[in-house]
Scaffold this motif. Structure first.
Motif, PDB file in Angstrom:
ATOM      1  N   VAL A   3       0.840  -1.200   0.000  1.00 31.87           N
ATOM      2  CA  VAL A   3       0.000   0.000   0.000  1.00 31.87           C
ATOM      3  C   VAL A   3       0.875   1.250   0.000  1.00 31.87           C
ATOM      4  O   VAL A   3       0.616   2.212  -0.731  1.00 31.87           O
ATOM      5  N   TYR A   4       1.935   1.244   0.820  1.00 27.99           N
ATOM      6  CA  TYR A   4       2.870   2.370   0.833  1.00 27.99           C
ATOM      7  C   TYR A   4       3.492   2.554  -0.553  1.00 27.99           C
ATOM      8  O   TYR A   4       3.662   3.679  -1.016  1.00 27.99           O
ATOM      9  N   ILE A   7       0.974   4.224  -2.855  1.00 27.11           N
ATOM     10  CA  ILE A   7       0.817   5.629  -2.477  1.00 27.11           C
ATOM     11  C   ILE A   7       2.011   6.454  -2.951  1.00 27.11           C
ATOM     12  O   ILE A   7       1.842   7.561  -3.485  1.00 27.11           O
ATOM     13  N   CYS A   8       3.217   5.936  -2.779  1.00 25.78           N
ATOM     14  CA  CYS A   8       4.411   6.651  -3.218  1.00 25.78           C
ATOM     15  C   CYS A   8       4.415   6.855  -4.730  1.00 25.78           C
ATOM     16  O   CYS A   8       4.783   7.927  -5.214  1.00 25.78           O
ATOM     17  N   ILE A  10       1.744   6.925  -6.745  1.00 29.73           N
ATOM     18  CA  ILE A  10       0.671   7.859  -7.101  1.00 29.73           C
ATOM     19  C   ILE A  10       1.084   9.295  -6.776  1.00 29.73           C
ATOM     20  O   ILE A  10       0.897  10.209  -7.583  1.00 29.73           O
ATOM     21  N   GLU A  11       1.630   9.503  -5.583  1.00 24.75           N
ATOM     22  CA  GLU A  11       2.018  10.852  -5.169  1.00 24.75           C
ATOM     23  C   GLU A  11       3.213  11.382  -5.962  1.00 24.75           C
ATOM     24  O   GLU A  11       3.316  12.572  -6.210  1.00 24.75           O
ATOM     25  N   GLN A  29      10.560   2.331  -6.880  1.00 23.34           N
ATOM     26  CA  GLN A  29       9.649   2.112  -5.755  1.00 23.34           C
ATOM     27  C   GLN A  29       9.380   0.620  -5.548  1.00 23.34           C
ATOM     28  O   GLN A  29       9.369   0.139  -4.413  1.00 23.34           O
ATOM     29  N   THR A  69      10.000   4.210   4.188  1.00 24.76           N
ATOM     30  CA  THR A  69       9.095   5.319   3.898  1.00 24.76           C
ATOM     31  C   THR A  69       9.871   6.590   3.585  1.00 24.76           C
ATOM     32  O   THR A  69       9.571   7.300   2.626  1.00 24.76           O
ATOM     33  N   ILE A  81       5.700  12.288   2.370  1.00 24.35           N
ATOM     34  CA  ILE A  81       6.081  10.906   2.653  1.00 24.35           C
ATOM     35  C   ILE A  81       7.386  10.879   3.437  1.00 24.35           C
ATOM     36  O   ILE A  81       7.542  10.080   4.364  1.00 24.35           O
TER      37      ILE A  81
END
Length: 132
Positions: A3-4, A7-8, A10-11, A29, A69, A81
């Protein structure tokens, strides 16, 4: 951890404009988080669990997550992040300190409750005095 990773990606997507740069973001990533998953698996391996106690194992996992992270935030060029990674890093010694000083926390909680009760009682007394 997956999930992290999502998110990384996408951001960080908007910070990379070319298809090659975006592909590199996804690759970096994916490799970053895959390495952390492998490290976590190794730490949960029976051979390592015999060396680390439960508390140490949890703190090591949190440290790994914080490092992953933070590094993912740097690689994706997303300061939020990185900030989350820094907060997770700060949580590691805080958790260690909390586990060692539970009596201090209980005492501080009792003092705060006593101060709140005294403040409430004095406020009630003042309100009664104003009403008469």
């Amino acid at each position: 951890m997956p999930v992290y990773a999502v998110i990384c990606i996408i951001e960080g997507w908007r910070h990379f404009t070319t298809p090659e740069a975006r592909w590199e973001l996804v690759t970096v990533q994916a490799l970053n988080w895959f390495a952390l998953i492998v490290a976590t698996y190794i730490l949960y391996n029976a051979g390592v669990q015999g060396v680390l106690n439960t508390n140490a194992s949890g703190l090591v996992m949190l440290t790994l997550l914080a490092l992953g992270t933070f590094m993912a935030g740097l690689q994706a060029r997303v300061w939020r992040i990185c900030g989350l990674g820094a907060v997770l890093f700060l949580a590691v010694p805080a958790i260690g300190w909390l586990e060692q000083s539970i009596m201090l926390l209980v005492g501080a909680t009792l003092v705060i409750i006593a101060i709140a009760g005294l403040t409430w009682w004095l406020g009630q007394r003042r309100d009664r005095a104003l009403q008469t």
